[in-house]
Design a protein around this motif. Structure first.
Motif, short mmCIF file in Angstrom:
data_model
loop_
_atom_site.label_atom_id
_atom_site.label_comp_id
_atom_site.label_asym_id
_atom_site.label_seq_id
_atom_site.Cartn_x
_atom_site.Cartn_y
_atom_site.Cartn_z
N GLY A 53 0.81 -1.21 0.00
CA GLY A 53 0.00 0.00 0.00
C GLY A 53 0.85 1.26 0.00
N PRO A 54 1.91 1.34 0.83
CA PRO A 54 2.74 2.55 0.81
C PRO A 54 3.39 2.81 -0.55
CG PRO A 54 3.11 1.37 2.85
CD PRO A 54 2.25 0.47 1.98
N ALA A 55 3.74 1.76 -1.28
CA ALA A 55 4.33 1.95 -2.62
C ALA A 55 3.29 2.52 -3.57
CB ALA A 55 4.89 0.64 -3.15
N MET A 56 2.06 2.00 -3.49
CA MET A 56 0.99 2.52 -4.36
C MET A 56 0.62 3.94 -3.96
SD MET A 56 -1.45 -0.72 -5.30
CE MET A 56 -1.70 -1.37 -3.65
N PHE A 57 0.59 4.23 -2.65
CA PHE A 57 0.32 5.60 -2.19
C PHE A 57 1.38 6.54 -2.75
CE2 PHE A 57 1.20 9.18 0.47
CZ PHE A 57 -0.05 9.74 0.69
N SER A 58 2.64 6.13 -2.69
CA SER A 58 3.73 6.97 -3.20
C SER A 58 3.52 7.29 -4.68
CB SER A 58 5.09 6.30 -3.01
OG SER A 58 5.39 6.17 -1.66
N LEU A 59 3.15 6.28 -5.46
CA LEU A 59 2.92 6.51 -6.89
C LEU A 59 1.79 7.52 -7.09
CD1 LEU A 59 3.28 5.96 -9.91
CD2 LEU A 59 1.82 3.94 -9.61
N ALA A 60 0.68 7.35 -6.38
CA ALA A 60 -0.44 8.28 -6.51
C ALA A 60 -0.02 9.70 -6.12
CB ALA A 60 -1.62 7.82 -5.66
N ASP A 61 0.72 9.83 -5.04
CA ASP A 61 1.16 11.14 -4.55
C ASP A 61 2.11 11.80 -5.53
OD1 ASP A 61 1.16 13.21 -2.59
OD2 ASP A 61 2.99 12.40 -1.70
N VAL A 62 3.09 11.07 -6.01
CA VAL A 62 4.05 11.65 -6.97
C VAL A 62 3.35 12.00 -8.28
CG1 VAL A 62 6.13 11.19 -8.34
CG2 VAL A 62 6.08 10.59 -5.92
N ALA A 63 2.41 11.17 -8.72
CA ALA A 63 1.68 11.48 -9.95
C ALA A 63 0.88 12.78 -9.81
CB ALA A 63 0.76 10.32 -10.33
N ALA A 64 0.21 12.98 -8.68
CA ALA A 64 -0.54 14.21 -8.47
C ALA A 64 0.41 15.41 -8.40
CB ALA A 64 -1.37 14.11 -7.19
N TYR A 65 1.56 15.24 -7.77
CA TYR A 65 2.58 16.30 -7.69
C TYR A 65 3.04 16.68 -9.09
CZ TYR A 65 6.93 18.65 -6.27
OH TYR A 65 7.96 19.55 -6.09
N VAL A 66 3.39 15.68 -9.90
CA VAL A 66 3.88 15.93 -11.26
C VAL A 66 2.80 16.59 -12.10
CG1 VAL A 66 4.63 14.79 -13.40
CG2 VAL A 66 5.68 14.17 -11.22
N ALA A 67 1.56 16.11 -12.00
CA ALA A 67 0.47 16.72 -12.77
C ALA A 67 0.30 18.19 -12.39
CB ALA A 67 -0.82 15.95 -12.53
N THR A 68 0.46 18.51 -11.11
CA THR A 68 0.35 19.89 -10.65
C THR A 68 1.54 20.71 -11.13
OG1 THR A 68 -0.94 19.23 -8.71
CG2 THR A 68 0.18 21.36 -8.59
N MET A 69 2.75 20.19 -10.94
CA MET A 69 3.96 20.92 -11.38
C MET A 69 3.94 21.19 -12.87
SD MET A 69 5.94 21.56 -8.81
CE MET A 69 4.41 21.81 -7.98
N ALA A 70 3.44 20.23 -13.65
CA ALA A 70 3.40 20.40 -15.10
C ALA A 70 2.59 21.63 -15.49
CB ALA A 70 2.81 19.15 -15.76
N ARG A 71 1.63 22.00 -14.64
CA ARG A 71 0.76 23.13 -14.94
C ARG A 71 1.21 24.44 -14.32
NH1 ARG A 71 -1.33 18.58 -15.65
NH2 ARG A 71 -3.06 18.21 -17.05
N ILE A 72 1.90 24.39 -13.18
CA ILE A 72 2.27 25.65 -12.51
C ILE A 72 3.74 26.00 -12.65
CG2 ILE A 72 0.39 25.42 -10.84
CD1 ILE A 72 2.55 24.73 -8.72
N GLY A 73 4.56 25.05 -13.06
CA GLY A 73 6.00 25.29 -13.14
C GLY A 73 6.69 24.84 -11.86
N PRO A 74 7.99 25.10 -11.77
CA PRO A 74 8.81 24.56 -10.68
C PRO A 74 8.58 25.23 -9.33
CG PRO A 74 10.15 25.95 -12.09
CD PRO A 74 8.79 25.86 -12.73
N GLU A 75 7.59 24.77 -8.62
CA GLU A 75 7.28 25.24 -7.27
C GLU A 75 7.49 24.07 -6.31
OE1 GLU A 75 6.49 28.15 -5.99
OE2 GLU A 75 6.25 29.28 -7.85
N ALA A 76 8.75 23.80 -5.98
CA ALA A 76 9.10 22.61 -5.20
C ALA A 76 8.38 22.54 -3.86
CB ALA A 76 10.61 22.54 -4.99
#
Length: 140
Positions: A53-76
């Motif tokens: 479950g933690p591995a799948m949670f990590s994938l979901a979290d990173v995917a949402a982060y990347v989808a957001t970053m792709a739209r707003i730019g580099p806001e770490a």
């Protein structure tokens, strides 16, 4: 309009999240859909040979982060403020896990993303996640 290409996003992730280097790959990134994968290996397995479950949670979290970053730019410093995940079925052994992420709302201070996880080659979701990210205020 996306602010990153896939190679630029991979470089950005390597810079801000070196601890996950080699765990994830980006298969598709466009205005409608982000497809990421968790490279399934021994470190992601739990007893019984299923992806944890933690591995799948990590994938979901990173995917949402990347989808957001792709739209707003580099806001770490954009951070998760909410995640709800439902694990629906056991992932298929030995297959990468794919995340299909769709940004449902992109505001000035929050983004909301829907993520479905699949075993590669299957059309039945193994998990569903909803994530909200807080976006730092712009310094104009």
């Amino acid at each position: 309009m996306l602010k990153f290409t896939i190679p630029e996003m991979e470089s950005f992730l390597k810079e801000v999240f070196p601890q996950v280097e080699g765990m994830f790959g980006i298969d598709q990134m466009d205005d409608a859909l982000l497809v990421m994968r968790l490279f399934n290996d021994e470190r992601h397995l739990r007893p019984g040979g299923t992806v944890s479950g933690p591995a799948m949670f990590s994938l979901a979290d990173v995917a949402a982060y990347v989808a957001t970053m792709a739209r707003i730019g580099p806001e770490a410093l954009t951070v998760t403020t909410h995640c709800s995940i439902d694990f629906m079925r056991k992932p298929e052994a030995g297959r990468d896990i794919l995340a299909e992420a769709r940004v449902l709302k992109m505001g000035r201070s929050l983004s909301v993303t829907d993520v479905l996880l699949f075993s590669e080659g299957s059309d039945q979701a193994v998990a569903h996640a909803s994530l909200t990210y807080s976006i730092p205020p712009r310094r104009d």
